[in-house]
Design an enzyme around this catalytic site. Sequence first.
Site, PDB file in Angstrom:
ATOM      1  N   ASP A 132       0.891  -1.030  -0.122  1.00  0.00           N
ATOM      2  CA  ASP A 132      -0.103   0.033   0.121  1.00  0.00           C
ATOM      3  C   ASP A 132       0.973   1.433   0.008  1.00  0.00           C
ATOM      4  O   ASP A 132       1.927   1.210   0.525  1.00  0.00           O
ATOM      5  CB  ASP A 132      -0.794   0.126   1.154  1.00  0.00           C
ATOM      6  N   ARG A 182      -1.054  -0.928  -8.823  1.00  0.00           N
ATOM      7  CA  ARG A 182      -2.289  -0.297  -8.527  1.00  0.00           C
ATOM      8  C   ARG A 182      -2.212   1.317  -8.528  1.00  0.00           C
ATOM      9  O   ARG A 182      -1.266   1.843  -8.204  1.00  0.00           O
ATOM     10  CB  ARG A 182      -2.622  -0.694  -7.190  1.00  0.00           C
TER      11      ARG A 182
HETATM   12  P1  FDA Z   1     -14.106   9.182  -5.338  1.00  0.00           P
HETATM   13  O1  FDA Z   1     -13.968   8.937  -4.019  1.00  0.00           O
HETATM   14  O2  FDA Z   1     -13.683  10.554  -5.872  1.00  0.00           O
HETATM   15  O3  FDA Z   1     -15.661   8.589  -5.910  1.00  0.00           O
HETATM   16  C1  FDA Z   1     -15.853   8.971  -7.210  1.00  0.00           C
HETATM   17  C2  FDA Z   1     -17.428   8.614  -7.259  1.00  0.00           C
HETATM   18  O4  FDA Z   1     -17.227   7.234  -7.136  1.00  0.00           O
HETATM   19  C3  FDA Z   1     -18.465   9.267  -6.327  1.00  0.00           C
HETATM   20  O5  FDA Z   1     -18.596  10.494  -6.806  1.00  0.00           O
HETATM   21  C4  FDA Z   1     -19.431   8.380  -6.676  1.00  0.00           C
HETATM   22  O6  FDA Z   1     -19.885   8.391  -8.014  1.00  0.00           O
HETATM   23  C5  FDA Z   1     -18.620   6.852  -6.746  1.00  0.00           C
HETATM   24  N1  FDA Z   1     -18.589   6.251  -5.345  1.00  0.00           N
HETATM   25  C6  FDA Z   1     -17.405   6.496  -4.632  1.00  0.00           C
HETATM   26  N2  FDA Z   1     -17.817   5.658  -3.171  1.00  0.00           N
HETATM   27  C7  FDA Z   1     -19.168   5.085  -3.372  1.00  0.00           C
HETATM   28  C8  FDA Z   1     -19.971   4.620  -2.745  1.00  0.00           C
HETATM   29  N3  FDA Z   1     -19.614   4.230  -1.210  1.00  0.00           N
HETATM   30  N4  FDA Z   1     -21.097   4.240  -3.086  1.00  0.00           N
HETATM   31  C9  FDA Z   1     -21.593   4.654  -4.434  1.00  0.00           C
HETATM   32  N5  FDA Z   1     -20.615   5.108  -4.957  1.00  0.00           N
HETATM   33  C10 FDA Z   1     -19.591   5.687  -4.607  1.00  0.00           C
HETATM   34  N6  FDA Z   1      -5.373   5.014  -1.120  1.00  0.00           N
HETATM   35  C11 FDA Z   1      -3.830   5.502  -0.831  1.00  0.00           C
HETATM   36  O7  FDA Z   1      -3.865   6.197  -0.645  1.00  0.00           O
HETATM   37  N7  FDA Z   1      -3.135   4.335  -0.797  1.00  0.00           N
HETATM   38  C12 FDA Z   1      -3.484   3.113  -1.051  1.00  0.00           C
HETATM   39  O8  FDA Z   1      -2.651   1.978  -0.804  1.00  0.00           O
HETATM   40  C13 FDA Z   1      -5.007   2.746  -1.505  1.00  0.00           C
HETATM   41  N8  FDA Z   1      -5.355   1.344  -2.030  1.00  0.00           N
HETATM   42  C14 FDA Z   1      -6.650   1.403  -2.339  1.00  0.00           C
HETATM   43  C15 FDA Z   1      -6.806  -0.020  -2.873  1.00  0.00           C
HETATM   44  C16 FDA Z   1      -8.023  -0.164  -3.363  1.00  0.00           C
HETATM   45  C17 FDA Z   1      -8.329  -1.497  -4.003  1.00  0.00           C
HETATM   46  C18 FDA Z   1      -9.003   1.000  -3.615  1.00  0.00           C
HETATM   47  C19 FDA Z   1     -10.248   0.965  -4.308  1.00  0.00           C
HETATM   48  C20 FDA Z   1      -8.667   2.180  -2.951  1.00  0.00           C
HETATM   49  C21 FDA Z   1      -7.387   2.355  -2.521  1.00  0.00           C
HETATM   50  N9  FDA Z   1      -6.969   3.628  -2.014  1.00  0.00           N
HETATM   51  C22 FDA Z   1      -5.778   3.751  -1.534  1.00  0.00           C
HETATM   52  C23 FDA Z   1      -8.078   4.876  -1.742  1.00  0.00           C
HETATM   53  C24 FDA Z   1      -8.279   5.584  -3.036  1.00  0.00           C
HETATM   54  O9  FDA Z   1      -7.056   6.335  -2.944  1.00  0.00           O
HETATM   55  C25 FDA Z   1      -9.254   6.408  -2.692  1.00  0.00           C
HETATM   56  O10 FDA Z   1      -9.172   7.109  -1.569  1.00  0.00           O
HETATM   57  C26 FDA Z   1     -10.802   5.719  -2.718  1.00  0.00           C
HETATM   58  O11 FDA Z   1     -10.503   4.921  -3.559  1.00  0.00           O
HETATM   59  C27 FDA Z   1     -11.611   6.901  -3.103  1.00  0.00           C
HETATM   60  O12 FDA Z   1     -11.426   7.273  -4.702  1.00  0.00           O
HETATM   61  P2  FDA Z   1     -12.384   6.835  -5.876  1.00  0.00           P
HETATM   62  O13 FDA Z   1     -11.535   6.579  -7.040  1.00  0.00           O
HETATM   63  O14 FDA Z   1     -13.077   5.763  -5.577  1.00  0.00           O
HETATM   64  O15 FDA Z   1     -13.235   8.241  -6.243  1.00  0.00           O
END
Ligand code: FDA
Length: 306
Positions: A132, A182
């Site tokens: 991570d 990732r």
């Molecule tokens: P974002 O949070 O901007 O969401 C975009 C859109 O996605 C929302 O507007 C909505 O439409 C939809 N959405 C999001 N959550 C939803 C929900 N609960 N229900 C419905 N719709 C939803 N970070 C880090 O700093 N270090 C790391 O090592 C990791 N590792 C990691 C592994 C994996 C597998 C994932 C998926 C994420 C991480 N992260 C991480 C976290 C990552 O950096 C980030 O904070 C979250 O994934 C949220 O970002 P999104 O890309 O989902 O978009």
Amino acid sequence: MLRSVILAASRSARVERLVETAPFTRGAVRRFVAGTTTDDALRVSGELTADGMAVSLDHLGEDTVTPEQAGAVRAEYVTLLGALAAAGYTPAAEVSVKLSALGQRFDEQVAYDHARAICAAAAEAGTTVTLDMEDHTTTDSTLDILAKLRGDFPGTGAVLQAYLRRTEADCRDLATAGSRVRLCKGAYKEPESVAYQSGLEVDRSYVRCMNVLLAGGGYPMLATHDPRLIAIAEDRAHWFDRGAGEFEFQLLYGVRPEEQARLRDEGYTVRVYVPYGDDWYGYLMRRLAERPANLAFFARALTSRR
Ligand code: FDA
């Protein structure tokens, strides 16, 4: 603003005590966390792999401050990996590891030694480890440790965060044959000097980075719940002629499960990131900071007492 307040609360010992001791937070925690024990992690891994998902298990905990704690984290991962193999869940199940939980903040060599032992246990279990990525002060150290680990365990995965200005260049460096990367947006509060601040800038960076990874020789792991970015990823994967086994989507346990199923049904590899363990507070607060609707869900759980 709300995100900053929640991220600040994620570092407040007082708020942590309040949240952890409230019995009615359990339901909210259970949505995003598999449970507290190795058995919980195994149970959820079994359910998800039977459902056609791949899994990456994260033993919750970060910012370890003593060698004893770091040693205990390593022992837990080694135990987990043995149990996953015995249950027949590998290679579909792998593990995600935070170097700060292995002592990175007080001794990089200690963190490296523990990470190496976990990689060896993963190899023995027929699976892989992904490191991570944490806040930007640890990026160089984490990438250095990754490079050393990859000497013996080339399947060790990296995480790059699209919100960091440096990440497009890091993607170029890591988009090489056999390299598992990732790509996520990034979950920490970072200063403007190192990170894009607006959602639009972060999304644009994500797309640039995704292009680099999909065009390169490695194995991209696209970690996002963002519908727009997922749609762009599906489109670009066709463009770069990446078959379903040549990249994967990753989503967090409990977040958009219907989208996880849709992607699986489309034939993509979908890996669910499954956190478990006692130390769920920081993880949960970062999930709440990401989405106001999650906060409403949590508030309902706090008030409904069921
Ligand atoms: P974002 O949070 O901007 O969401 C975009 C859109 O996605 C929302 O507007 C909505 O439409 C939809 N959405 C999001 N959550 C939803 C929900 N609960 N229900 C419905 N719709 C939803 N970070 C880090 O700093 N270090 C790391 O090592 C990791 N590792 C990691 C592994 C994996 C597998 C994932 C998926 C994420 C991480 N992260 C991480 C976290 C990552 O950096 C980030 O904070 C979250 O994934 C949220 O970002 P999104 O890309 O989902 O978009």
